[in-house]
Scaffold this motif. Structure first.
Motif: not given
Length: 281
Positions: A266-281
């Motif tokens: 998953d992703g370009g090269f890994g390192y998933p991170h859950p959406f956080s308070d400054d995720t703006l989408v």
């Protein structure tokens, strides 16, 4: 043996998968840098413009863990670019622009004279049409080999501006016929580019060196996510040809394997991170 060094200059983003509420570090320049280091370059550096949010911090953390030197990068006081990724009923990725006024939207890199001189210490520099460095290309190419991702930008005026300074050009040409692709490659070579590679999805890739056309098929894998596969192909080819001294045919085969491997995560090269308070989408 002289150490092989690559520097990537340009974009960093976080690809935001809205259904999963997870984002991944990405951007063409970042993806190429990470994969080039994984594939075998002795030293890889990255110059980009970071925001001042947790998304930028996550990208920096991933680059640190991947042994990418980014100390020449800039930081600005705005958010990281956050393109929106959704998956359709066929499993294909659909992209939408994220919030505007990001670090990627508002700023572009202006290389200093000292930074330009440092480029002579690198075997190759990679950048792309997403990085707004077109006016810097003459200065960069006078110091090291230059790799450039055009994506689907085929306009002749743009080719004339960029191609005279390139060693390696990469295009995505799934929407072109074989004859149109061949004509594009021949035009780029006539304009000064030494090697022109076009990827065509399931049809594989074709490279032209001014004399011969080389074709490479895809590698079959169980696809998890195609994000970053094209960037992995670029990194794989440049690493194989420049850092490993492989032939053009061998380098294409190596690149196809690298792209296929990226499709298994998953992703370009890994390192998933859950959406956080400054995720703006």
């Amino acid at each position: 043996m002289e150490a092989k060094r690559l520097i990537a200059i340009g974009d960093n983003v976080t690809d935001c998968y809205v259904e999963k509420q997870i984002y991944y570090p990405g951007g063409n320049a970042v993806n190429v840098a990470v994969n080039a280091r994984r594939d075998g370059f002795d030293h890889v550096a990255y110059i980009g413009i970071f925001g001042n949010d947790s998304h930028a911090a996550h990208i920096k953390d991933a680059l640190t863990k991947e042994d990418i030197d980014f100390h020449l990068s800039r930081q600005v006081y705005t958010h990281t670019a956050q393109p929106i990724v959704t998956i359709d009923n066929h499993g294909d990725r659909l992209f939408k622009a994220g919030p505007f006024r990001s670090a990627q939207h508002l700023f572009k890199i202006c290389l200093t004279s000292d930074e330009l001189e440092q480029l002579a210490n690198f075997s190759v520099c990679h950048t792309s049409c997403y990085s707004h460095l077109e006016n810097e290309l003459p200065n960069i190419s006078s110091r090291c080999a230059l790799s450039f991702d055009f994506s689907t930008n085929y306009e002749i005026s743009y080719l004339k501006k960029v191609c005279p300074y390139l060693t390696f050009a990469f295009f995505s040409t799934s929407d072109l016929t074989s004859d149109q692709t061949k004509q594009l490659q021949e035009t780029c070579h006539q304009l000064g580019t030494q090697f022109i590679c076009c990827t065509k999805g399931e049809q594989g890739s074709t490279l032209y060196d001014g004399t011969h056309f080389y074709h490479q098929g895809i590698k079959s894998v169980d696809i998890v996510d195609t994000m970053g596969a094209g960037d992995s192909f670029i990194a794989g080819f440049v690493t194989a040809f420049v850092a490993k001294n492989m032939t053009l045919s061998q380098s294409l085969d190596f690149a196809a394997s690298a792209a296929a491997q990226t499709c298994t995560i998953d992703g370009g090269f890994g390192y998933p991170h859950p959406f956080s308070d400054d995720t703006l989408v």
